[in-house]
Scaffold this motif. Structure first.
Motif, short mmCIF file in Angstrom:
data_model
loop_
_atom_site.label_atom_id
_atom_site.label_comp_id
_atom_site.label_asym_id
_atom_site.label_seq_id
_atom_site.Cartn_x
_atom_site.Cartn_y
_atom_site.Cartn_z
N CYS A 149 -0.97 -35.78 66.07
CA CYS A 149 0.04 -36.75 65.60
C CYS A 149 -0.46 -37.53 64.39
O CYS A 149 -1.57 -38.05 64.39
CB CYS A 149 0.38 -37.71 66.74
N CYS A 152 3.86 -40.49 61.76
CA CYS A 152 4.84 -40.54 60.67
C CYS A 152 6.14 -41.19 61.10
O CYS A 152 6.96 -41.58 60.27
CB CYS A 152 5.13 -39.13 60.17
N CYS A 155 9.79 -38.81 64.90
CA CYS A 155 10.29 -38.71 66.26
C CYS A 155 10.97 -40.01 66.68
O CYS A 155 12.01 -40.00 67.34
CB CYS A 155 9.15 -38.38 67.22
S1 SF4 Z 1 6.97 -36.88 64.63
FE1 SF4 Z 1 6.10 -38.34 66.08
S2 SF4 Z 1 4.68 -37.13 67.36
FE2 SF4 Z 1 5.13 -35.88 65.49
S3 SF4 Z 1 3.46 -36.42 64.06
FE3 SF4 Z 1 5.18 -37.82 63.60
S4 SF4 Z 1 4.77 -39.69 64.83
FE4 SF4 Z 1 3.45 -38.02 65.65
#
Ligand code: SF4
Ligand code: HEM
Ligand code: FES
Lengths: 251, 142
Positions: A149, A152, A155
């Protein structure tokens, strides 16, 4: 073969704008042009006042997340061509407060990550003196994917529960909780379960799966959350044995 | 504006994030639909305390074409909600969603794999079949 595309950029400064607007720019995109390339071209040649965040340009730092044509994506990891459209609309990530234009405020997101105690808790590790934990490949594979992770927030922007429940930690934080819980070096199992065993915690997830759909690193946070929930339900308790410290004998 | 939360708006559009988001939306819709039906059903059947006449008048409503259509939708909602509910129950116990491994490009999430997708579409298909059978029974006798 280059094509001309229209980039629509969300503009809003909470300090003095009452309403948001879109500014539109025409840009030449090659097959390899990313949305970040296009935005940086616009910043360099057309309007340098656009606020956006980026750093690595290679899907590693997790700074350039934004809503691109309605879906949370990394601007540096999304090619204009792959969107299959002559119009590219960029908005700041939803579920994050807006700082300005495309720059979103990650304070609450990082605080939730921190509340999961994202580090190994094990008093033995404090007195390690030349010894080390030995983990079998199977033990590493239980958490490795979750440790990819990059924070970013894509999600968190896609999650329908985060969209309505301020107290829900969100997919990123919950997946990180599972990452540390299932690590054989970590001893704080009960403490960790107490943090997430709450109706605004792990139970609030409805497995809409949108987090895993948008994650650019294959973390599959929805998988981590279901496994965390299964652990609380007593389904895979035997899957974790806390590792001992070993002294590696010199050859 | 500054907060930029999606809010309930985020629940309404089922087309953005693939099959699981669609199932989430339909589970919610059918859950609320069943709840509405359940409340209406209790009010409806409580008519019996007003005697045989009132009860039969109420039953007649379900014999109309509109009544049949409502019942068919209820059958469909019931079957999808129950089948998809069982899928969620299994997934939330950590089964049928794959296991963590070494992420390889293009990073297909195992929790949204073929198994889960198949279960979702089977739930939709079962609901459609049940509705068709319902239509056959309900309209067959008119
Ligand atoms: S989308 Fe969520 S779980 Fe995937 S890398 Fe980004 S912060 Fe981490
Ligand atoms: C066979 C029986 C049933 C099963 C297996 C079942 C299963 C489930 C499950 C697993 C959920 C949680 C979904 C989630 O996490 O998002 C749920 C939600 C819900 N159910 Fe059911 N259910 C059944 C019958 C009913 C009935 C009869 C009603 C109405 C009276 C109903 C009303 C609801 C409502 C309102 C929700 C909330 C929807 C949401 O939060 O998205 N369910 N059901
Ligand atoms: S600039 Fe670092 S992830 Fe896009």
């Amino acid at each position: 073969m280059a094509k001309r595309v229209k980039i629509r950029v969300f503009r809003y400064n909470p300090a003095h704008d009452t309403d948001a607007r879109y500014d539109e720019f025409e840009v030449e995109a090659e097959r390899w042009t990313t949305v970040l390339d296009a935005l940086l071209y616009i910043k360099a040649h057309k309007d340098h006042s656009i606020a956006l965040r980026y750093s690595c340009r290679m899907a590693s730092c997790g700074s350039c997340g934004m809503l691109i044509n309605g879906i949370p994506r990394l601007a540096c990891y999304t090619k204009v061509y792959e969107l299959g459209s002559d119009v590219v609309t960029c908005r700041p990530l939803p579920n994050f407060p807006i700082i300005r234009d495309l720059a979103a405020d990650f304070t609450a997101f990082f605080a939730k990550h921190k509340s999961m105690k994202p580090y190994i808790i094990n008093e033995v590790a404090e007195s390690i003196d030349g010894r080390e934990f030995i983990q079998k490949p199977e033990e590493v594979e239980k958490y490795l994917q979750f440790s990819y992770c990059i924070k970013c927030g894509l999600c968190y922007a896609a999650c329908p529960t985060v969209a309505t429940d301020r107290r829900f930690p969100g997919p990123q934080a919950l997946a990180q909780m599972y990452r540390y819980l299932i690590d054989s070096r970590d001893k704080a199992t009960d403490e960790r379960l107490r943090i997430v065993d709450d109706r605004h915690g792990v139970w609030r997830c409805h497995f809409a799966g949108s987090c895993s759909m948008v994650c650019p690193k294959g973390v599959d946070p929805a998988l981590g959350i279901q496994l965390l929930r299964a652990y609380l339900l007593g389904m895979n308790r035997d899957s974790k044995v806390v590792a001992e410290l070993y002294r590696r004998e010199p050859k | 504006m500054k907060e930029n939360r999606e809010g309930i708006k985020g629940w309404l559009n089922p087309t953005r994030y693939g099959a699981n988001r669609f199932a989430y939306w339909l589970q919610r819709l059918t859950g609320l639909g069943l709840l509405a039906y359940f409340i209406a059903h209790v009010i409806e059947t409580s008519n019996i305390v007003y005697g045989k006449n009132a009860w039969e008048k109420m039953l007649a409503v379900t014999q109309t074409t509109e009544g049949h259509i409502v019942l068919m939708v209820v059958i469909g909602m019931c079957v999808f909600h129950a089948a998809n509910g069982v899928r969620l129950y299994i997934a939330e116990h950590g089964k049928g969603i794959g296991r963590p491994g070494r992420p390889e490009y293009p990073y297909k999430p195992t929790s949204l794999g073929l198994g889960m997708k198949a279960c979702i579409w089977v739930s939709v298909a079962l609901a459609a079949l049940a509705m068709m059978y319902g239509a056959y029974v309900l309209f067959g006798e008119v």
